[in-house]
Design a protein around this motif. Structure first.
Motif, short mmCIF file in Angstrom:
data_model
loop_
_atom_site.label_atom_id
_atom_site.label_comp_id
_atom_site.label_asym_id
_atom_site.label_seq_id
_atom_site.Cartn_x
_atom_site.Cartn_y
_atom_site.Cartn_z
N GLN A 38 0.82 -1.21 0.00
CA GLN A 38 0.00 0.00 0.00
C GLN A 38 0.85 1.26 0.00
O GLN A 38 0.56 2.22 -0.71
CB GLN A 38 -0.93 -0.01 1.20
CG GLN A 38 -1.90 1.17 1.25
CD GLN A 38 -2.84 1.11 2.43
OE1 GLN A 38 -2.75 0.18 3.23
NE2 GLN A 38 -3.72 2.08 2.54
N GLN A 39 1.92 1.28 0.79
CA GLN A 39 2.81 2.44 0.80
C GLN A 39 3.47 2.65 -0.55
O GLN A 39 3.60 3.78 -1.03
CB GLN A 39 3.87 2.26 1.90
CG GLN A 39 3.33 2.36 3.31
CD GLN A 39 4.40 2.15 4.35
OE1 GLN A 39 5.54 1.80 4.03
NE2 GLN A 39 4.06 2.35 5.61
N ARG A 41 2.25 1.71 -3.41
CA ARG A 41 1.21 2.16 -4.33
C ARG A 41 0.89 3.63 -4.12
O ARG A 41 0.73 4.39 -5.09
CB ARG A 41 -0.05 1.32 -4.14
CG ARG A 41 -1.15 1.60 -5.14
CD ARG A 41 -2.33 0.67 -4.89
NE ARG A 41 -1.91 -0.73 -5.00
CZ ARG A 41 -2.69 -1.75 -4.67
NH1 ARG A 41 -3.91 -1.53 -4.20
NH2 ARG A 41 -2.26 -3.00 -4.82
N GLU A 42 0.82 4.06 -2.86
CA GLU A 42 0.57 5.48 -2.57
C GLU A 42 1.70 6.35 -3.09
O GLU A 42 1.47 7.44 -3.61
CB GLU A 42 0.37 5.68 -1.08
CG GLU A 42 -0.92 5.08 -0.53
CD GLU A 42 -1.03 5.25 0.97
OE1 GLU A 42 -0.05 5.72 1.58
OE2 GLU A 42 -2.09 4.90 1.52
N ARG A 43 2.94 5.88 -2.92
CA ARG A 43 4.07 6.65 -3.42
C ARG A 43 4.03 6.77 -4.94
O ARG A 43 4.29 7.85 -5.50
CB ARG A 43 5.38 6.00 -2.96
CG ARG A 43 6.62 6.78 -3.38
CD ARG A 43 7.87 6.23 -2.71
NE ARG A 43 8.14 4.86 -3.11
CZ ARG A 43 7.98 3.80 -2.33
NH1 ARG A 43 7.54 3.96 -1.09
NH2 ARG A 43 8.25 2.59 -2.77
N ASN A 45 1.32 6.60 -6.76
CA ASN A 45 0.20 7.49 -7.10
C ASN A 45 0.59 8.96 -6.92
O ASN A 45 0.22 9.81 -7.75
CB ASN A 45 -1.01 7.16 -6.24
CG ASN A 45 -1.66 5.84 -6.62
OD1 ASN A 45 -1.51 5.37 -7.75
ND2 ASN A 45 -2.35 5.22 -5.67
N ARG A 46 1.32 9.26 -5.85
CA ARG A 46 1.78 10.65 -5.66
C ARG A 46 2.71 11.07 -6.78
O ARG A 46 2.63 12.21 -7.27
CB ARG A 46 2.47 10.78 -4.30
CG ARG A 46 1.52 10.76 -3.11
CD ARG A 46 2.22 11.27 -1.86
NE ARG A 46 3.37 10.44 -1.51
CZ ARG A 46 3.33 9.42 -0.68
NH1 ARG A 46 2.19 9.07 -0.12
NH2 ARG A 46 4.42 8.73 -0.41
#
Length: 224
Positions: A38-39, A41-43, A45-46
């Motif tokens: 998840q981290q 993926r969030e990175r 996405n950012r």
């Protein structure tokens, strides 16, 4: 299941504790893996959001105009000063035009730098060619680069391609608004306010003078 022993209470408790520890370890490993994914993926996405946001700003800079002069003038400020006419009125008009062209060129150069940093292979090729032409002193067109940016941004935002029946004219750099006229108007307005204050001060001085003269005309009673 073969290692489980429920023949006695001690064996049953040992088996249950072993199963609980094994289950907790499995759940912990799974949660750790999910958190890591998840981290990541969030990175990603950012990074994608920042990339799309930067390319959208470059798109608006390079393709914000559909009419007028759609090319970028590569002339530098020193060359503009050398070409400036001698008449006063002509100098003011040429200064405003050169200032506007300089602002457009600076904005386009910044947009090209962003595209070279975050663009795709095609974007970098077109932006590099445009930057080379600017450095060589040749006017450039940004329409092809704008079309490539538009297609990439729409694809990144999960938007469909532009319809075939939509006719889009050639796009050029956004025309910036000069601040010379506004600064001159503000200066004139400030000068008018300053002049009004001076007149008010003069009126106050005249009032004081009149009181003094009037006081000189009044004769005290003991003087008679």
């Amino acid at each position: 299941m073969r290692s489980m022993d429920f023949s006695s209470w001690e064996a049953a408790m040992t088996t249950i504790v072993g199963l609980a520890v094994f289950t907790l370890l499995g759940v912990g490993i799974r949660m750790l893996m999910m958190q890591t994914i998840q981290q990541r993926r969030e990175r990603m996405n950012r990074q994608i959001n920042e990339r799309v946001k930067t390319l959208m700003a470059a798109y608006r800079t390079l393709g914000g105009s559909f009419t007028g002069q759609l090319t970028v003038d590569p002339t530098h400020l020193r060359d503009m000063r050398e070409r400036a006419p001698t008449g006063e009125g002509q100098q003011e008009s040429a200064a405003a035009t050169s200032e506007r062209a300089r602002r457009i060129r600076d904005a386009v150069e910044a947009a090209l730098a962003d595209i070279l940093l975050l663009g795709t292979e095609e974007h970098c090729r077109l932006a590099g060619q445009a930057a080379s032409d600017l450095a060589a002193g040749r006017p450039i067109h940004t329409a092809e680069l704008v079309v490539s940016l538009r297609s990439f941004i729409r694809s990144a935002l999960d938007l469909g391609p532009m319809p075939d029946d939509v006719v889009i004219p050639l796009q050029g750099p956004t025309r910036t608004q000069g601040s010379a006229g506004r600064g001159k108007a503000d200066a004139d307005r400030s000068g008018n306010k300053g002049g009004g204050g001076g007149n008010g001060g003069g009126g106050g001085g005249m009032g004081m003078g009149a009181d003094t003269v009037h006081g000189a005309e009044v004769v005290p009673p003991h003087a008679t």
